[in-house]
Design an enzyme around this catalytic site. Structure first.
Site, PDB file in Angstrom:
ATOM      1  N   HIS A   1      35.488   9.510   0.291  1.00  0.00           N
ATOM      2  CA  HIS A   1      35.501  10.946   1.540  1.00  0.00           C
ATOM      3  C   HIS A   1      34.493  11.991   0.096  1.00  0.00           C
ATOM      4  O   HIS A   1      34.827  12.733  -0.365  1.00  0.00           O
ATOM      5  CB  HIS A   1      36.142  11.786   1.850  1.00  0.00           C
TER       6      HIS A   1
ATOM      7  N   HIS B   1      28.042  18.925   1.493  1.00  0.00           N
ATOM      8  CA  HIS B   1      28.660  18.905   2.711  1.00  0.00           C
ATOM      9  C   HIS B   1      28.453  20.372   3.759  1.00  0.00           C
ATOM     10  O   HIS B   1      27.484  20.070   5.158  1.00  0.00           O
ATOM     11  CB  HIS B   1      30.590  19.404   2.451  1.00  0.00           C
TER      12      HIS B   1
END
Length: 286
Positions: free
Chosen positions: A32, A74
């Site tokens: 991740h 992100h």
């Protein structure tokens, strides 16, 4: 007669290794934002550590700069993970390249801090592809495509330029996910061979997916991505019974990892791919 029956039902060909990789019979360990528990998220050090920890995929979130360059980040704003301020779409690549994307990690996680993380820069998608080539598998999320006209086309162009699409590329070398079903459908129209994952948002604890929604998703995607907090055994089985894969995010606790694997989840996003591998090894021995 029995052998003949099996042959007729199963057909004359067996599933290939490529088909099995993206199937309910193969579990995926997805790093991740890279191995972001060990290094600053969405930086080359994080991706390299994820590769060394033998994850099946490194995940890359995409934003687009003012001058149309795809970068790994992100948030739509650079403030959380750099020493700068402002929205990505309002900054040029040159301005973003001047930002320190690693010192914050050393300050927040002193036990994992390393001098090499200081002054780490934000990589472009092309730089990531140039660094790893075909040595890793890429799990790419299109973030906020409504903010970035042309983002989908730019991504497809980058994949083509780096020879990460086409019949000579193993199925599953690249997976693309998004909360935007319109962006995923656009990709499916441009290249229907790229595996897609529909990210799903839930707002309540007793979350569910209707069969109609699952059937609609299966028309363009191979699976769904769901926050593990909303998952139950019943939910997982319903998705699997619909022929879709289910990838859970973001799971860092060993107990939760084991539970999801036992329920049948086909992949887990984790900041600690080494931890997930240890859980899988222990479960294999039991």
């Amino acid at each position: 007669m029995i052998l003949l029956f099996i042959f007729m039902v199963g057909g004359c060909s067996q599933p290939t290794a490529e088909d099995e990789f993206l199937s309910q019979h193969h579990f995926l360990n997805i790093a991740h934002r890279g191995a972001s528990g060990h290094a600053p998220e969405h930086t080359l050090p994080s991706y390299k550590i994820g590769e060394k920890m033998v994850s099946d995929y490194i995940e890359i979130d995409l934003q687009m700069t003012k001058d149309g360059r795809l970068i790994a980040m992100h948030d739509t704003n650079v403030a959380r993970t750099t020493d700068g301020k402002g929205k990505v779409r309002d900054l040029t690549l040159e301005e973003i390249k001047n930002l320190d994307a690693g010192s914050w990690f050393n300050q927040k996680y002193p036990a994992s801090a390393k001098p090499v993380f200081s002054n780490t820069r934000i990589p472009t998608l092309s730089e990531i592809f140039d660094t790893f080539g075909k040595d890793v598998n890429y799990y790419i999320e299109i973030k906020s495509p409504e903010l970035y006209p042309g983002m989908v086309q730019e991504l497809i162009s980058a994949l083509n330029e780096h020879n990460l699409t086409g019949k000579d590329v193993p199925k599953g070398k690249v997976i693309i996910q998004s909360f935007s079903n319109s962006a995923l459908k656009e990709i499916h129209q441009l290249n229907e061979t790229i595996p897609l994952i529909q990210l799903v948002r839930h707002q309540v604890d007793d979350a569910d997916m209707t069969q109609k929604t699952l059937d609609q998703i299966s028309e363009y995607a191979i699976g769904i991505g769901v926050n593990r907090k909303f998952l139950t055994k019943k939910y997982v089985h319903k998705v699997l019974d619909s022929g879709l894969l289910l990838h859970a995010f973001t799971v860092n606790d060993k107990k939760n990892m084991k539970q999801l694997i036992n329920w049948g989840a086909t992949g887990i996003f984790t900041n600690y791919p080494d931890r997930l591998n240890n859980v899988l090894k222990k479960m294999d021995k039991q």
